[in-house]
Design an enzyme around this catalytic site. Structure first.
Site, mmCIF file in Angstrom:
data_model
loop_
_atom_site.group_PDB
_atom_site.id
_atom_site.type_symbol
_atom_site.label_atom_id
_atom_site.label_comp_id
_atom_site.label_asym_id
_atom_site.label_seq_id
_atom_site.Cartn_x
_atom_site.Cartn_y
_atom_site.Cartn_z
ATOM 1 N N TYR A 243 0.729 -1.242 0.049
ATOM 2 C CA TYR A 243 0.075 -0.009 0.284
ATOM 3 C C TYR A 243 0.914 1.258 -0.040
ATOM 4 O O TYR A 243 0.441 2.354 -0.548
ATOM 5 C CB TYR A 243 -0.810 0.035 1.175
ATOM 6 N N ASN B 156 -12.211 -0.759 -5.929
ATOM 7 C CA ASN B 156 -11.974 -1.394 -7.261
ATOM 8 C C ASN B 156 -13.026 -2.141 -7.632
ATOM 9 O O ASN B 156 -13.507 -3.159 -7.067
ATOM 10 C CB ASN B 156 -10.829 -2.223 -7.147
ATOM 11 N N CYS C 168 -6.494 -6.048 -7.574
ATOM 12 C CA CYS C 168 -6.314 -5.516 -6.203
ATOM 13 C C CYS C 168 -5.771 -6.492 -5.168
ATOM 14 O O CYS C 168 -4.993 -5.732 -4.172
ATOM 15 C CB CYS C 168 -7.673 -4.632 -5.537
ATOM 16 N N HIS C 169 -5.887 -7.801 -5.259
ATOM 17 C CA HIS C 169 -5.197 -8.696 -4.305
ATOM 18 C C HIS C 169 -3.764 -8.618 -4.570
ATOM 19 O O HIS C 169 -3.219 -9.204 -3.424
ATOM 20 C CB HIS C 169 -5.869 -10.039 -4.787
ATOM 21 N N GLU D 116 -1.466 -17.430 -7.745
ATOM 22 C CA GLU D 116 -0.344 -17.053 -8.929
ATOM 23 C C GLU D 116 1.161 -17.154 -8.242
ATOM 24 O O GLU D 116 1.898 -16.510 -8.917
ATOM 25 C CB GLU D 116 -0.841 -15.277 -8.771
#
Length: 153
Positions: free
Chosen positions: A89, A110, A118-119, A146
């Site tokens: 952030y 979002n 956004c994750h 991911e």
């Protein structure tokens, strides 16, 4: 607005299109009318399926954030975070010239989670929040999917 709900490993996920662009998506309780499926929604569903199957690392869909200029800028920044990578952030805040709290609000606002990832934005000392269905557990699932799970240990 046309919409289509697809099944994902993290729950039903609704895709919404208006005027030829994706305008929102997210987890939902149930199905939508598949008769509303436009070519763009079918392509978005196909890309979402490929993402969850591990065959897609970057979405190639037209999208528009019909919110504040700040929210549009925050979404553009998040969309540029590569698959399997994260930022904090604080890094997001520095890039946008705002506070870390404002950056967090940009993530929470979002309208296109997963498509605009956004994750992939984390707190300096942990996960941070996730306002989508399933909360932080969904964020962890997406990061593991991911290959970014090493960041969570």
């Amino acid at each position: 607005m046309a919409q289509l709900t697809v099944a994902t490993p993290t729950g039903p996920f609704r895709l919404v299109e208006a005027e030829g662009v994706m305008v929102s998506c997210g987890w939902c309780d149930g199905p939508s009318d598949a008769a509303e499926a436009t070519p763009l929604l079918r392509e978005a569903a196909s890309q979402l399926e490929a993402y969850f199957a591990g065959r897609l690392t970057r979405f190639d869909l037209p999208w528009f954030v019909d919110r504040s200029p700040f929210q549009s800028e925050a979404c553009a920044l998040m969309a540029a975070i590569p698959f399997g990578e994260t930022i904090t952030y604080g890094e997001m805040a520095k890039a946008l010239g705002v506070s870390a709290q404002a950056a967090g609000r940009g993530c929470g606002g979002n309208p296109l989670p997963v498509i605009v990832p956004c994750h992939r934005v984390l707190a300096t000392n942990g996960l941070g929040g996730f306002s989508a269905s399933g909360g932080v557990e969904t964020k962890v699932w997406l990061l593991r999917h991911e290959g970014a799970a090493g960041l969570l240990i």
